[in-house]
Write a protein that holds these residues in place. Structure first.
Motif, short mmCIF file in Angstrom:
data_model
loop_
_atom_site.label_atom_id
_atom_site.label_comp_id
_atom_site.label_asym_id
_atom_site.label_seq_id
_atom_site.Cartn_x
_atom_site.Cartn_y
_atom_site.Cartn_z
N PRO A 179 0.80 -1.24 0.00
CA PRO A 179 0.00 0.00 0.00
C PRO A 179 0.83 1.27 0.00
N HIS A 180 1.91 1.32 0.80
CA HIS A 180 2.70 2.54 0.89
C HIS A 180 3.39 2.85 -0.42
N VAL A 181 3.90 1.84 -1.09
CA VAL A 181 4.55 2.03 -2.39
C VAL A 181 3.52 2.52 -3.41
N PHE A 182 2.34 1.92 -3.39
CA PHE A 182 1.28 2.33 -4.31
C PHE A 182 0.83 3.76 -4.04
N GLU A 183 0.73 4.12 -2.78
CA GLU A 183 0.31 5.48 -2.41
C GLU A 183 1.33 6.52 -2.88
N LEU A 184 2.61 6.22 -2.72
CA LEU A 184 3.64 7.13 -3.20
C LEU A 184 3.63 7.25 -4.72
N SER A 185 3.35 6.14 -5.40
CA SER A 185 3.27 6.18 -6.87
C SER A 185 2.12 7.06 -7.32
N LEU A 186 0.99 6.98 -6.62
CA LEU A 186 -0.14 7.84 -6.93
C LEU A 186 0.21 9.32 -6.73
N ALA A 187 0.90 9.61 -5.63
CA ALA A 187 1.28 11.00 -5.34
C ALA A 187 2.23 11.53 -6.41
N ILE A 188 3.17 10.71 -6.86
CA ILE A 188 4.09 11.13 -7.91
C ILE A 188 3.34 11.36 -9.22
N PHE A 189 2.38 10.48 -9.52
CA PHE A 189 1.59 10.66 -10.73
C PHE A 189 0.81 11.97 -10.70
N LEU A 190 0.25 12.32 -9.55
CA LEU A 190 -0.49 13.58 -9.43
C LEU A 190 0.43 14.78 -9.66
N GLU A 191 1.66 14.70 -9.17
CA GLU A 191 2.60 15.79 -9.39
C GLU A 191 2.98 15.90 -10.87
N LEU A 192 3.15 14.75 -11.53
CA LEU A 192 3.45 14.78 -12.96
C LEU A 192 2.28 15.37 -13.75
N LEU A 193 1.07 14.99 -13.36
CA LEU A 193 -0.11 15.52 -14.03
C LEU A 193 -0.24 17.02 -13.81
N LYS A 194 0.21 17.48 -12.68
CA LYS A 194 0.11 18.90 -12.34
C LYS A 194 1.13 19.75 -13.09
N SER A 195 2.35 19.27 -13.21
CA SER A 195 3.44 20.11 -13.72
C SER A 195 4.02 19.69 -15.07
N PHE A 196 3.76 18.44 -15.50
CA PHE A 196 4.43 17.94 -16.70
C PHE A 196 3.46 17.36 -17.73
N LYS A 197 2.16 17.64 -17.61
CA LYS A 197 1.20 17.01 -18.51
C LYS A 197 1.40 17.42 -19.96
#
Length: 372
Positions: free
Chosen positions: A228-246
């Motif tokens: 779960p913790h690895v998956f949660e961090l992956s989700l958080a990184i994806f949100l940052e990519l979507l925010k700044s690098f889409k």
């Protein structure tokens, strides 16, 4: 850069290998500060390079006869002075430009998979993989770094991505195991870098290329993790990519949505915890009107890509109705509490989508009519 990466590796290994909580906390805080300084220095150096402060003061002395006050009525002498000054100014500017180019060429590397690139690796057998893409300089298989600070930042970022890709076996899912601690720490450091990224990191071709070839690969592997913790961090990184690098990651974002996150909601084998985290992440995405419009325009309106927005709404609707595969065709079975929480989160997410649509229409039509 080898000394810098050696220092980062040492601090990294202290956190992973130590059993003392104080040592772990200190090492993690030190590593976070080190990464912050590395990337801040890169941003600062890039700004200085654009202003040209490191270029030596090149001055061409004008003969005294041309520096004196212009004599009254001497039009020929005055015109000659102006012409000479223009020629000297052009020569000076050209000389400065050549000096800047020479300095940049010193930091150019034909193969940036040098021996020092993998100093950060925990195991000496971790081999570097050559990047087969054209860098900013346009030369295939090479990248030209503007300065040494940019190279340091790139090597650290790439090494963290590689560390996060290392697989974890079923026997190493203990939070205290070195393998899981290493993966979690690398993901946390990558998330910290993205959250504090400056304008150079967000726009420079070197780092955009690194994100595509290393970070996106790491996300594709960790986005399906059962931890779960690895998956949660992956989700958080994806949100940052979507925010700044889409703007740079159109194809990659489609894959993340279609093959990972929406599949988790549709899969009957997905845990409630994973599905709930996905719905929470989607809720954050759907809270921004611009993100909703971008998803629809870039994917659903593109005939060559998947209908991400349509599938997103359909999946959320099924989840909101409690249509879990385990009890999709039953009416008498009481829905468990975790499932009720998931349904409520999906309803809230759909509500956010509707609010964003109303907000977008208001800005697009009502406000324009009012201004007219």
């Amino acid at each position: 850069e080898g000394t810098l990466l050696q220092a980062v590796r040492t601090t990294y290994n202290i956190y992973v290998g130590s059993r003392n909580l104080i040592n772990q906390t200190t090492a993690k805080a030190t590593l976070t500060q080190m990464l912050s300084v590395i990337f801040q220095r890169m941003e600062t150096q890039e700004k200085k390079l654009k202003r040209g402060p490191d270029v030596e003061d090149v001055s061409i002395i004008v003969p005294p006869i041309l520096n004196g006050e212009e004599e009254s009525g001497d039009v020929v002498v005055a015109s000659a002075r102006i012409l000479v000054r223009e020629v000297l100014a052009r020569a000076e500017a050209q000389l400065k430009e050549e000096m800047i180019k020479d300095k940049m060429d010193r930091f150019s590397t034909p193969d940036f998979d040098a021996d020092s690139a993998d100093v950060l690796s925990e195991v000496s057998s971790l081999n570097s993989v050559a990047m087969s893409t054209s860098g900013p300089a346009g030369s295939s298989g090479s990248i030209r770094f503007n300065h040494i600070s940019q190279k340091d930042a790139f090597l650290v970022f790439r090494s963290l991505c590689k560390l996060s890709m290392k697989p974890i076996t079923d026997t190493h899912t203990d939070p205290k195991s070195h393998e899981l601690k290493s993966k979690v720490l690398s993901l946390e450091m990558l998330l910290s870098i993205l959250q504090n990224a400056g304008p150079v990191f967000k726009t420079n071709d070197v780092f955009v290329c690194a994100i595509k070839q290393y970070l996106c690969v790491a996300l594709s592997k960790n986005g399906v993790s059962s931890v779960p913790h690895v998956f949660e961090l992956s989700l958080a990184i994806f949100l940052e990519l979507l925010k700044s690098f889409k703007a740079h990651l159109k194809m990659q974002i489609e894959v993340f949505f279609k093959e990972i996150f929406l599949n988790i909601l549709e899969s009957p084998t997905s845990s409630h915890q994973h599905r709930y985290m996905v719905v929470e992440a989607l809720s954050r995405i759907c809270s921004d009107a611009q993100s909703i419009v971008d998803i629809y325009l870039n994917y659903d309106c593109d005939l060559s890509l998947a209908n991400i927005f349509e599938r997103l709404i359909n999946v959320l609707s099924r989840v909101a109705q409690g249509a879990h595969p385990h009890h999709a065709h039953t009416t008498d079975v009481e829905i468990p509490v975790p499932e009720k929480m998931l349904c409520s989160a999906a309803v809230a997410c759909i509500g956010n989508v509707l609010k964003c649509m109303v907000e977008w229409c208001r800005d697009l039509y009502v406000n324009q009519i009012g201004r007219a």
